[in-house]
Design a protein around this motif. Structure first.
Motif, PDB file in Angstrom:
ATOM      1  N   GLY A   8      26.548  48.449  36.556  1.00 35.69           N
ATOM      2  CA  GLY A   8      27.684  49.603  36.354  1.00 35.69           C
ATOM      3  C   GLY A   8      28.818  49.998  37.477  1.00 35.69           C
ATOM      4  O   GLY A   8      29.455  49.884  37.056  1.00 35.69           O
ATOM      5  N   VAL A   9      27.652  49.846  38.264  1.00 30.28           N
ATOM      6  CA  VAL A   9      28.461  50.446  39.659  1.00 30.28           C
ATOM      7  C   VAL A   9      29.004  48.847  39.579  1.00 30.28           C
ATOM      8  O   VAL A   9      30.238  49.381  40.158  1.00 30.28           O
ATOM      9  CB  VAL A   9      28.045  49.941  40.698  1.00 30.28           C
ATOM     10  CG1 VAL A   9      28.194  50.244  42.453  1.00 30.28           C
ATOM     11  CG2 VAL A   9      27.266  51.413  41.207  1.00 30.28           C
ATOM     12  N   VAL A  10      29.225  47.556  39.917  1.00 30.62           N
ATOM     13  CA  VAL A  10      29.867  46.553  40.179  1.00 30.62           C
ATOM     14  C   VAL A  10      30.723  46.553  39.593  1.00 30.62           C
ATOM     15  O   VAL A  10      32.253  45.770  39.416  1.00 30.62           O
ATOM     16  CB  VAL A  10      28.930  45.182  39.626  1.00 30.62           C
ATOM     17  CG1 VAL A  10      29.971  43.686  39.676  1.00 30.62           C
ATOM     18  CG2 VAL A  10      27.749  45.213  41.089  1.00 30.62           C
ATOM     19  N   PHE A  11      30.695  46.437  37.905  1.00 33.05           N
ATOM     20  CA  PHE A  11      32.298  46.010  36.680  1.00 33.05           C
ATOM     21  C   PHE A  11      32.892  47.899  36.521  1.00 33.05           C
ATOM     22  O   PHE A  11      32.438  48.215  35.421  1.00 33.05           O
ATOM     23  CB  PHE A  11      31.660  45.838  35.519  1.00 33.05           C
ATOM     24  CG  PHE A  11      30.898  44.594  36.167  1.00 33.05           C
ATOM     25  CD1 PHE A  11      31.925  43.645  36.360  1.00 33.05           C
ATOM     26  CD2 PHE A  11      29.516  44.096  35.858  1.00 33.05           C
ATOM     27  CE1 PHE A  11      31.153  42.582  36.278  1.00 33.05           C
ATOM     28  CE2 PHE A  11      29.017  43.077  35.829  1.00 33.05           C
ATOM     29  CZ  PHE A  11      30.361  41.818  36.151  1.00 33.05           C
ATOM     30  N   GLN A  12      32.752  48.818  37.372  1.00 30.49           N
ATOM     31  CA  GLN A  12      33.343  50.158  37.442  1.00 30.49           C
ATOM     32  C   GLN A  12      33.975  50.697  36.515  1.00 30.49           C
ATOM     33  O   GLN A  12      34.332  51.351  35.796  1.00 30.49           O
ATOM     34  CB  GLN A  12      33.557  50.539  38.890  1.00 30.49           C
ATOM     35  CG  GLN A  12      33.652  52.362  38.909  1.00 30.49           C
ATOM     36  CD  GLN A  12      32.591  52.723  38.618  1.00 30.49           C
ATOM     37  OE1 GLN A  12      31.155  52.665  39.156  1.00 30.49           O
ATOM     38  NE2 GLN A  12      32.459  54.122  38.269  1.00 30.49           N
ATOM     39  N   GLY A  13      35.103  49.364  36.581  1.00 34.41           N
ATOM     40  CA  GLY A  13      36.512  50.005  35.192  1.00 34.41           C
ATOM     41  C   GLY A  13      36.146  49.109  34.357  1.00 34.41           C
ATOM     42  O   GLY A  13      37.314  49.314  33.811  1.00 34.41           O
ATOM     43  N   ALA A  14      35.393  48.412  34.917  1.00 35.16           N
ATOM     44  CA  ALA A  14      35.005  47.715  32.572  1.00 35.16           C
ATOM     45  C   ALA A  14      33.784  47.895  31.860  1.00 35.16           C
ATOM     46  O   ALA A  14      32.725  47.252  31.812  1.00 35.16           O
ATOM     47  CB  ALA A  14      35.231  46.433  32.730  1.00 35.16           C
ATOM     48  N   PRO A  15      33.360  49.395  31.766  1.00 37.66           N
ATOM     49  CA  PRO A  15      32.452  50.149  30.767  1.00 37.66           C
ATOM     50  C   PRO A  15      32.025  48.941  29.586  1.00 37.66           C
ATOM     51  O   PRO A  15      30.324  48.511  29.700  1.00 37.66           O
ATOM     52  CB  PRO A  15      32.148  51.106  30.316  1.00 37.66           C
ATOM     53  CG  PRO A  15      33.660  51.794  30.894  1.00 37.66           C
ATOM     54  CD  PRO A  15      34.245  50.320  31.048  1.00 37.66           C
ATOM     55  N   LEU A  16      32.359  48.766  28.943  1.00 32.51           N
ATOM     56  CA  LEU A  16      32.090  47.366  27.452  1.00 32.51           C
ATOM     57  C   LEU A  16      31.178  46.085  28.638  1.00 32.51           C
ATOM     58  O   LEU A  16      30.411  45.334  28.191  1.00 32.51           O
ATOM     59  CB  LEU A  16      33.183  47.708  27.182  1.00 32.51           C
ATOM     60  CG  LEU A  16      33.199  45.941  25.682  1.00 32.51           C
ATOM     61  CD1 LEU A  16      32.177  47.148  25.363  1.00 32.51           C
ATOM     62  CD2 LEU A  16      34.313  46.289  25.161  1.00 32.51           C
ATOM     63  N   LEU A  17      32.395  45.917  29.771  1.00 36.18           N
ATOM     64  CA  LEU A  17      31.524  44.147  30.843  1.00 36.18           C
ATOM     65  C   LEU A  17      30.270  45.011  31.051  1.00 36.18           C
ATOM     66  O   LEU A  17      29.434  43.738  30.966  1.00 36.18           O
ATOM     67  CB  LEU A  17      32.762  43.916  31.093  1.00 36.18           C
ATOM     68  CG  LEU A  17      32.380  42.688  32.424  1.00 36.18           C
ATOM     69  CD1 LEU A  17      32.146  41.252  31.312  1.00 36.18           C
ATOM     70  CD2 LEU A  17      33.730  42.453  32.957  1.00 36.18           C
ATOM     71  N   ALA A  18      30.024  46.274  31.907  1.00 38.70           N
ATOM     72  CA  ALA A  18      29.092  46.316  32.350  1.00 38.70           C
ATOM     73  C   ALA A  18      27.999  46.699  31.381  1.00 38.70           C
ATOM     74  O   ALA A  18      26.854  45.962  31.832  1.00 38.70           O
ATOM     75  CB  ALA A  18      29.671  47.879  32.907  1.00 38.70           C
ATOM     76  N   VAL A  19      27.794  47.392  30.589  1.00 38.12           N
ATOM     77  CA  VAL A  19      27.162  46.627  29.422  1.00 38.12           C
ATOM     78  C   VAL A  19      25.983  46.020  28.390  1.00 38.12           C
ATOM     79  O   VAL A  19      25.731  45.156  28.632  1.00 38.12           O
ATOM     80  CB  VAL A  19      27.532  47.874  27.826  1.00 38.12           C
ATOM     81  CG1 VAL A  19      26.228  47.536  27.168  1.00 38.12           C
ATOM     82  CG2 VAL A  19      27.386  49.949  28.394  1.00 38.12           C
ATOM     83  N   GLY A  20      27.357  45.178  28.724  1.00 45.97           N
ATOM     84  CA  GLY A  20      27.417  43.786  27.775  1.00 45.97           C
ATOM     85  C   GLY A  20      26.650  42.669  28.819  1.00 45.97           C
ATOM     86  O   GLY A  20      25.750  41.768  28.636  1.00 45.97           O
ATOM     87  N   VAL A  21      27.388  42.718  30.359  1.00 42.73           N
ATOM     88  CA  VAL A  21      26.162  42.217  31.704  1.00 42.73           C
ATOM     89  C   VAL A  21      24.871  42.757  31.472  1.00 42.73           C
ATOM     90  O   VAL A  21      23.812  42.142  32.024  1.00 42.73           O
ATOM     91  CB  VAL A  21      27.188  42.035  32.833  1.00 42.73           C
ATOM     92  CG1 VAL A  21      26.442  41.558  33.583  1.00 42.73           C
ATOM     93  CG2 VAL A  21      28.747  40.647  32.040  1.00 42.73           C
ATOM     94  N   ALA A  22      24.693  43.678  31.696  1.00 42.39           N
ATOM     95  CA  ALA A  22      23.777  44.849  31.317  1.00 42.39           C
ATOM     96  C   ALA A  22      22.393  43.874  30.961  1.00 42.39           C
ATOM     97  O   ALA A  22      21.449  43.643  30.849  1.00 42.39           O
ATOM     98  CB  ALA A  22      23.604  45.992  31.469  1.00 42.39           C
ATOM     99  N   VAL A  23      22.780  44.169  29.598  1.00 43.11           N
ATOM    100  CA  VAL A  23      21.879  43.092  28.170  1.00 43.11           C
ATOM    101  C   VAL A  23      22.152  42.333  28.498  1.00 43.11           C
ATOM    102  O   VAL A  23      20.553  42.032  28.425  1.00 43.11           O
ATOM    103  CB  VAL A  23      22.682  43.725  27.036  1.00 43.11           C
ATOM    104  CG1 VAL A  23      22.487  43.071  25.702  1.00 43.11           C
ATOM    105  CG2 VAL A  23      22.761  44.876  26.396  1.00 43.11           C
ATOM    106  N   ALA A  24      22.731  41.625  28.592  1.00 40.85           N
ATOM    107  CA  ALA A  24      22.881  39.961  29.018  1.00 40.85           C
ATOM    108  C   ALA A  24      21.582  40.085  30.782  1.00 40.85           C
ATOM    109  O   ALA A  24      20.458  38.763  29.816  1.00 40.85           O
ATOM    110  CB  ALA A  24      23.714  38.964  29.295  1.00 40.85           C
ATOM    111  N   VAL A  25      21.587  40.304  30.901  1.00 42.98           N
ATOM    112  CA  VAL A  25      20.493  40.141  32.125  1.00 42.98           C
ATOM    113  C   VAL A  25      19.090  41.035  31.766  1.00 42.98           C
ATOM    114  O   VAL A  25      18.162  39.808  32.730  1.00 42.98           O
ATOM    115  CB  VAL A  25      20.660  41.618  33.414  1.00 42.98           C
ATOM    116  CG1 VAL A  25      20.086  41.389  34.693  1.00 42.98           C
ATOM    117  CG2 VAL A  25      22.118  40.491  34.121  1.00 42.98           C
TER     118      VAL A  25
END
Length: 198
Positions: free
Chosen positions: A164-181
């Motif tokens: 979420g910190v890495v993708f601070q401006g893009a919460p949707l991307l942060a959630v998607g990457v978090a799920v994938a990781v």
């Protein structure tokens, strides 16, 4: 879509939903409890909600409660008493291998096994059921389950929060990457356990 993600994070249902998914994940390994915690962790730092300490607490309580429910089921239910369909699942080779692994390890190092199994879905289920079935004292069992649940909740939440910190401006991307990781880490752990067994 971004508005929907913001509303999901700020809404009153995110923490109860995480609790329910993690609780069910302890009983039914196909429920995505890990993914829910990591996704909520990403939302926490990407949008500011839910609060990360509250997420960790909710996930830890749900994980410990779910593991305790498995333990109680293990104490109460014997495979011979199960309906035929359920008995065929319990007596399947994958479940039997996991149960045999758990019983052997519980004799040697209960705390280490419970802690390790918290991070491996099928092993977690097998260990908790076996701990109940072998009548490990409840106090001893809880002394291992509670720290394991807290460590697991912290681990899953921090993975999501870091993304979420890495993708601070893009919460949707942060959630998607978090799920994938989270999925990738789960698969990697499963593969390592399978390789170690062989």
């Amino acid at each position: 879509m971004l508005t929907l993600v913001d509303q999901l994070g700020a809404g009153p249902w995110i923490l109860p939903t995480v609790f329910a998914l993690v609780l069910l994940d302890a009983l039914l390994v196909v429920v995505p409890g890990e993914l829910a915690v990591s996704a909520a962790g990403a939302l926490s730092t990407a949008t500011g909600s839910p609060p990360l300490p509250a997420l960790i607490a909710v996930a830890a309580v749900a994980a410990a409660t779910g593991d305790l429910l498995c333990y109680l089921v293990g104490r109460a239910v014997r495979p011979a008493r199960l309906p035929a369909a359920a008995r065929s699942i319990v007596e399947g080779p994958r479940v039997q291998r996991a149960l045999a692994w758990a019983a052997t390890r519980l004799d040697r190092s209960m705390a280490g096994v419970v802690f390790t199994a918290r991070f491996i879905p099928f092993a977690r289920l097998a260990v908790n059921l076996t701990a109940g079935a072998t009548r490990i004292p409840l106090r001893r069992y809880l002394s291992a389950v509670i720290p394991a649940a807290l460590a697991w909740a912290l681990y899953q939440s921090v993975i999501g929060a870091a993304l979420g910190v890495v993708f601070q401006g893009a919460p949707l991307l942060a959630v998607g990457v978090a799920v994938a990781v989270a999925m990738g880490l789960g698969i990697a752990i499963d593969l390592l356990v399978a390789r170690r067994r062989r």
